[in-house]
Each structure stands twice: as C-alpha cells, then as structure tokens.
Design a protein around this motif. Structure first.
Motif, PDB file in Angstrom:
ATOM      1  N   GLU A 150       3.798   7.940 -17.328  1.00 52.20           N
ATOM      2  CA  GLU A 150       2.379   7.863 -16.960  1.00 52.20           C
ATOM      3  C   GLU A 150       2.191   8.209 -15.490  1.00 52.20           C
ATOM      4  OE1 GLU A 150       0.563   4.467 -19.966  1.00 52.20           O
ATOM      5  OE2 GLU A 150       1.737   3.833 -18.207  1.00 52.20           O
ATOM      6  N   ALA A 151       3.081   7.727 -14.649  1.00 57.18           N
ATOM      7  CA  ALA A 151       2.987   8.021 -13.221  1.00 57.18           C
ATOM      8  C   ALA A 151       3.115   9.525 -12.973  1.00 57.18           C
ATOM      9  CB  ALA A 151       4.054   7.265 -12.451  1.00 57.18           C
TER      10      ALA A 151
ATOM     11  N   ALA B  29      -5.480   1.566 -13.597  1.00 61.40           N
ATOM     12  CA  ALA B  29      -4.224   0.824 -13.594  1.00 61.40           C
ATOM     13  C   ALA B  29      -3.424   1.099 -12.323  1.00 61.40           C
ATOM     14  CB  ALA B  29      -3.402   1.192 -14.827  1.00 61.40           C
ATOM     15  N   VAL B  30      -3.422   2.349 -11.887  1.00 59.24           N
ATOM     16  CA  VAL B  30      -2.704   2.728 -10.670  1.00 59.24           C
ATOM     17  C   VAL B  30      -3.321   2.047  -9.451  1.00 59.24           C
ATOM     18  CG1 VAL B  30      -2.284   4.669  -9.096  1.00 59.24           C
ATOM     19  CG2 VAL B  30      -1.792   4.905 -11.535  1.00 59.24           C
ATOM     20  N   VAL B  31      -4.645   2.076  -9.379  1.00 58.36           N
ATOM     21  CA  VAL B  31      -5.345   1.446  -8.244  1.00 58.36           C
ATOM     22  C   VAL B  31      -5.094  -0.054  -8.239  1.00 58.36           C
ATOM     23  CG1 VAL B  31      -7.627   0.864  -7.332  1.00 58.36           C
ATOM     24  CG2 VAL B  31      -7.111   3.220  -8.003  1.00 58.36           C
ATOM     25  N   GLN B  32      -5.184  -0.692  -9.401  1.00 61.53           N
ATOM     26  CA  GLN B  32      -4.971  -2.136  -9.487  1.00 61.53           C
ATOM     27  C   GLN B  32      -3.560  -2.511  -9.057  1.00 61.53           C
ATOM     28  OE1 GLN B  32      -7.358  -4.717 -10.617  1.00 61.53           O
ATOM     29  NE2 GLN B  32      -5.788  -5.693  -9.363  1.00 61.53           N
ATOM     30  N   ALA B  33      -2.571  -1.720  -9.497  1.00 61.22           N
ATOM     31  CA  ALA B  33      -1.184  -1.998  -9.131  1.00 61.22           C
ATOM     32  C   ALA B  33      -0.979  -1.874  -7.627  1.00 61.22           C
ATOM     33  CB  ALA B  33      -0.250  -1.058  -9.881  1.00 61.22           C
TER      34      ALA B  33
ATOM     35  N   ALA C 185       0.627   5.967  -7.303  1.00 61.49           N
ATOM     36  CA  ALA C 185       1.266   6.094  -8.611  1.00 61.49           C
ATOM     37  C   ALA C 185       2.734   5.691  -8.553  1.00 61.49           C
ATOM     38  CB  ALA C 185       1.137   7.525  -9.115  1.00 61.49           C
ATOM     39  N   GLN C 186       3.406   6.089  -7.504  1.00 58.67           N
ATOM     40  CA  GLN C 186       4.811   5.733  -7.358  1.00 58.67           C
ATOM     41  C   GLN C 186       4.987   4.226  -7.223  1.00 58.67           C
ATOM     42  OE1 GLN C 186       5.674   8.227  -3.989  1.00 58.67           O
ATOM     43  NE2 GLN C 186       6.436   9.915  -5.262  1.00 58.67           N
TER      44      GLN C 186
END
Length: 240
Positions: free
Chosen positions: A210-211, A145-149, A197-198
């Motif tokens: 989550e971050a 999810a972090v990578v996709q964002a 993440a940020q």
C-alpha cells in the motif's frame, strides 16, 4: 531538510504568516525577542531588523550551525523550549513556529514562556495540525491512513488546535486565534508525502504494498505538476 525549509519559507502563505507574527508581537526598537525553534534563522534575522535584541534558539546542532553561518550577526543559541536559558521577565516577545507538536508536554513550554516574558510581553505560536493534513491521492482511504499514521508518530500532533487552551491555562490574557491553510504544490514537496507513507509502513499502519502504491501515485502527480497537499496552520497570540 534545509532545502525543504528554504522552499517552505519562500511560499507566499508562509511569508504572509511570518510577517503576521511580527505584527502580533508588536515589534519595535525596544523589543527584546526570542525565536524558539528558530530553524535556519530566517524569522529571527528578520525580527532583528526591528527589535533591539533577538535571540535565536534551537535544539538541533545542524540548525544552530546553519543559522549562525547564514546570519553571523545573530545571537544563536542551542536550547529547548521546556528549559529556556533566560532569566525571569528578560524578554518582551516570544515566538515559536512549528515547535509545540514536537514536545511531549507543550504545557511546560508555555509555562517557560510565561516565566521569561516580562509583564505586557507578547507570545505568538504557529503550528500545523498534523491530524488534519490533506493529501490528494487516488485512494482517499489510504491517504487518510497514511496521514493518521504520521500524526500518531508525532509527540503532540494536535498541539496547534490546543493553543488557545494552552495559553489560557498558562495564565495568558488577550488570547486570539487565527487559522490558515498551507498549500504545498511544488513537485519537490512530494518528499513529505513519501516520508509519510514510509513512516506509516514502518509502523504497520499500512502494508508495504500500500505504501508503494501511494508513493507511486504521489510521484506521478509530482512529475505531472499535480501534487497537492494541504496543511492546516494555527496562529495564536496572547499577552503576558
């Protein structure tokens, strides 16, 4: 940023890919080259040792100032890939490393490269596929999810996987593609994952909690020399 660029430039895989690009450009004493998105100027400086003329171009004032300071003999200019400050057919080698993913329309940059390259000139593109980044984490789903964002926040995150089509559509011949994996394991590289993440939290793709969990996990891995991040890298070469 400059510290991170220096560390990245010193990675064995980065050195190998950088020198591969020089080979693909077929640099010699007659070459008139431009390095688009030159950053701190290392590649352009290395190219200038062989080429008769090398122009280092970057849109960022800090990068231009840094490159000019480090390599005072280098022709460093401020400019963008979509509007190169060069006349038609004025160079024989065009290099762009980690550039096209930041462009809203990479096709325009390819058209500009085609314009400024002389017939028979060579183009080499290098870039990460930001949609394919891998970060080792305790929560694999959260990592994805972090990578996709992060990828979704980049103008053209999948530009590198499109290099072949971009070059063919742009009128280039002899298009060749190679793929590599950049392995980031130095503890200081954890700052990249933290930034991911940020950014994900700022867009609401993940919650603040989550971050923070992701960041703590990555910081712990870095402290224990267990940080691991993979960046798929595409290298494309073609002839004008």
């Amino acid at each position: 940023m400059i510290r991170m660029l220096d560390l990245a430039d010193e990675m064995p895989e980065a050195i190998r890919i950088r020198h591969l690009t020089y080979e693909l450009l077929a640099l010699d004493h007659r070459t008139r080259a431009i390095d688009v998105g030159c950053g701190i100027g290392l590649a352009a400086a290395e190219m200038s040792r062989t080429a008769s003329q090398t122009i280092a171009l970057d849109p960022d004032n800090l990068m231009v100032q840094t490159a000019s300071s480090r390599w005072p003999e280098l022709d460093v200019r401020r400019g963008v890939a979509e509007h190169l400050p060069l006349s038609e057919g004025s160079v024989t080698a065009y290099r762009a490393d980690k550039v096209f993913h930041m462009l809203a329309d990479p096709g325009r940059a390819v058209a500009e490269a085609h314009r400024v390259l002389a017939p028979g000139g060579r183009i080499v593109l290098v870039g990460q596929d930001w949609d394919g980044v891998m970060i080792d984490a305790a929560d694999a789903g959260l990592s994805r999810a972090v990578v996709q964002a992060r990828a979704d926040s980049i103008p053209s995150p999948r530009a590198a996987r499109q290099y072949r089509s971009l070059l063919l559509d742009g009128g280039f011949d002899e298009v060749a593609i190679q793929g590599f994996l950049g392995a980031l394991i130095h503890p200081s590289m954890v700052d990249i994952a933290i930034g991911f993440a940020q950014a994900a939290a700022s867009t609401g793709a993940v919650t603040a909690s989550e971050a923070q969990n992701f960041i703590r996990d990555q910081q712990q891995r870095a402290a224990q020399d267990r940080f691991s991040m993979g960046l798929p890298v595409w290298v494309a070469a073609a002839t004008r």
